[in-house]
Design an enzyme around this catalytic site. Sequence first.
Site, PDB file in Angstrom:
ATOM      1  N   LYS A 111     -36.475 -38.322  41.129  1.00 52.44           N
ATOM      2  CA  LYS A 111     -36.091 -36.947  41.510  1.00 52.44           C
ATOM      3  C   LYS A 111     -34.940 -36.459  40.639  1.00 52.44           C
ATOM      4  O   LYS A 111     -34.881 -35.299  40.261  1.00 52.44           O
ATOM      5  CB  LYS A 111     -35.705 -36.880  42.989  1.00 52.44           C
ATOM      6  N   LYS A 190     -48.217 -39.658  41.566  1.00 50.71           N
ATOM      7  CA  LYS A 190     -48.535 -39.653  42.991  1.00 50.71           C
ATOM      8  C   LYS A 190     -48.784 -38.222  43.447  1.00 50.71           C
ATOM      9  O   LYS A 190     -48.095 -37.313  42.970  1.00 50.71           O
ATOM     10  CB  LYS A 190     -47.323 -40.242  43.739  1.00 50.71           C
ATOM     11  N   LYS A 193     -46.084 -32.815  46.905  1.00 51.13           N
ATOM     12  CA  LYS A 193     -45.896 -31.366  47.072  1.00 51.13           C
ATOM     13  C   LYS A 193     -45.175 -30.801  45.855  1.00 51.13           C
ATOM     14  O   LYS A 193     -45.517 -29.747  45.350  1.00 51.13           O
ATOM     15  CB  LYS A 193     -45.066 -31.095  48.326  1.00 51.13           C
TER      16      LYS A 193
HETATM   17  N1  AQP Z   1     -49.584 -39.440  47.487  1.00 56.42           N
HETATM   18  C1  AQP Z   1     -49.366 -40.095  48.611  1.00 56.42           C
HETATM   19  N2  AQP Z   1     -50.120 -41.172  48.934  1.00 56.42           N
HETATM   20  C2  AQP Z   1     -49.903 -41.841  50.092  1.00 56.42           C
HETATM   21  N3  AQP Z   1     -48.958 -41.482  50.989  1.00 56.42           N
HETATM   22  C3  AQP Z   1     -48.190 -40.430  50.700  1.00 56.42           C
HETATM   23  N4  AQP Z   1     -47.192 -39.833  51.362  1.00 56.42           N
HETATM   24  C4  AQP Z   1     -46.759 -38.776  50.637  1.00 56.42           C
HETATM   25  N5  AQP Z   1     -47.451 -38.658  49.504  1.00 56.42           N
HETATM   26  C5  AQP Z   1     -48.360 -39.669  49.511  1.00 56.42           C
HETATM   27  C6  AQP Z   1     -46.685 -40.272  52.645  1.00 56.42           C
HETATM   28  O1  AQP Z   1     -46.611 -39.133  53.483  1.00 56.42           O
HETATM   29  C7  AQP Z   1     -45.504 -39.288  54.353  1.00 56.42           C
HETATM   30  C8  AQP Z   1     -44.681 -38.045  54.342  1.00 56.42           C
HETATM   31  O2  AQP Z   1     -44.146 -37.849  53.041  1.00 56.42           O
HETATM   32  P1  AQP Z   1     -42.979 -36.809  52.858  1.00 56.42           P
HETATM   33  O3  AQP Z   1     -43.502 -35.455  52.969  1.00 56.42           O
HETATM   34  O4  AQP Z   1     -41.871 -37.108  53.784  1.00 56.42           O
HETATM   35  O5  AQP Z   1     -42.345 -37.118  51.463  1.00 56.42           O
HETATM   36  P2  AQP Z   1     -42.951 -37.521  50.125  1.00 56.42           P
HETATM   37  O6  AQP Z   1     -43.476 -38.902  50.146  1.00 56.42           O
HETATM   38  O7  AQP Z   1     -41.870 -37.289  49.139  1.00 56.42           O
HETATM   39  O8  AQP Z   1     -44.138 -36.487  49.978  1.00 56.42           O
HETATM   40  P3  AQP Z   1     -44.371 -35.561  48.780  1.00 56.42           P
HETATM   41  O9  AQP Z   1     -45.595 -34.780  48.999  1.00 56.42           O
HETATM   42  O10 AQP Z   1     -44.325 -36.397  47.528  1.00 56.42           O
HETATM   43  O11 AQP Z   1     -43.143 -34.559  48.866  1.00 56.42           O
HETATM   44  P4  AQP Z   1     -42.083 -34.105  47.802  1.00 56.42           P
HETATM   45  O12 AQP Z   1     -42.861 -33.654  46.586  1.00 56.42           O
HETATM   46  O13 AQP Z   1     -41.369 -32.987  48.462  1.00 56.42           O
HETATM   47  O14 AQP Z   1     -41.216 -35.274  47.513  1.00 56.42           O
HETATM   48  C9  AQP Z   1     -44.731 -40.532  53.908  1.00 56.42           C
HETATM   49  O15 AQP Z   1     -45.053 -41.604  54.780  1.00 56.42           O
HETATM   50  C10 AQP Z   1     -45.256 -40.784  52.537  1.00 56.42           C
HETATM   51  O16 AQP Z   1     -45.232 -42.170  52.237  1.00 56.42           O
END
Ligand code: AQP
Length: 330
Positions: A111, A190, A193
């Site tokens: 990040k 991965k 969002k």
């Molecule tokens: N690509 C993924 N594959 C499997 N699991 C995933 N999770 C997120 N992306 C994947 C799981 O979803 C839960 C919630 O995630 P989050 O929204 O708290 O944060 P994150 O992992 O940072 O999700 P994003 O979409 O990648 O958000 P941003 O871009 O804002 O950082 C968690 O259990 C995560 O493991």
Amino acid sequence: MKRLFSGVQPSGELHIGNYLGAIRNWVTLQESFECIFCVVDYHAITQPYAVEDMAPRIMDAATWILACGVDPEKATLFVQSDVPEHTELAWILNSVATMGDLNRMTQFKEKAEQQASVNAGIFTYPVLQTADIVLYKAERVPVGEDQLQHLELAREIVRSFNARFGPIFPEPQAHTGTARRIMGLDNQFKMSKSRGNTIALGEASEAVMAKLAPAVTDVNRKRLKDPGDPEKCNVYTLHTHFSPEPVVEDVAAQCRAAGRGCLDCKKILHRHLMDDLAPIQARAAELKAHPERVRDILAAGAEHCRKVAQETLREVREKMGLCRTGGRIS
Ligand code: AQP
């Protein structure tokens, strides 16, 4: 029943990575654990955002979680900032967590690379995450692969805290499902969002197909007659999560034999993906027509969580020698 905690950030539209990696498991786990699910808005504010977007995003995340099948009769759903004890405990745990450990976190490094100026919240994010879990003395935490390192750190923080102040918190265990890391449509990062490489849960059927059509497959399969390797193809991986077993077997066989083109393979995936998403989208539409239902569920969830959280904080303060002077309102 053992207690379980998990959360999702309202940092954008929830996507099929969140669904496969987390929320779909939550729906199963609510049958056998005492589940606490949280929309972690204090985590989301560590990323840049437009103020007017945050409240709708929080409601949206809660709506999709419920639409996916989290049942307020079986599990608790609430918004993190409705229970201020999360940040209070995070501050306390900051005095136990070490800079060295936080510096090793891959997500922080990733990040930080994406931003010119890095706020301290991104750095201490795993401490707040630890507080989220241990505030409820949760023993299980369903997470995707991206969060395993944070959970290991949470266990380390718990061990340090317990060793110094007494055994208050259980060491949380990770609970990973079969979809530990869903790749984005770029097949490079991965699905996230913040990367814009997602299929959102609310995406209309045509929009999903429009995104799938250019999605990266096995890069070595350049022409129709080149045999492909399903194990190197993200579209195949998505088939394994959305399509019935005989379809998955056929897709793999056809790919290896160069019998079917990638676009046709994507059309089959699209059909099965929409079979899963359509009922979720219908439930979300119904909830969006009645936002007061979602608000009531979140209010009841927050009330329940506040009681548990206040009791944990009382115990923590006592163990740490932080006595009340009478000036504190609770
Ligand atoms: N690509 C993924 N594959 C499997 N699991 C995933 N999770 C997120 N992306 C994947 C799981 O979803 C839960 C919630 O995630 P989050 O929204 O708290 O944060 P994150 O992992 O940072 O999700 P994003 O979409 O990648 O958000 P941003 O871009 O804002 O950082 C968690 O259990 C995560 O493991």
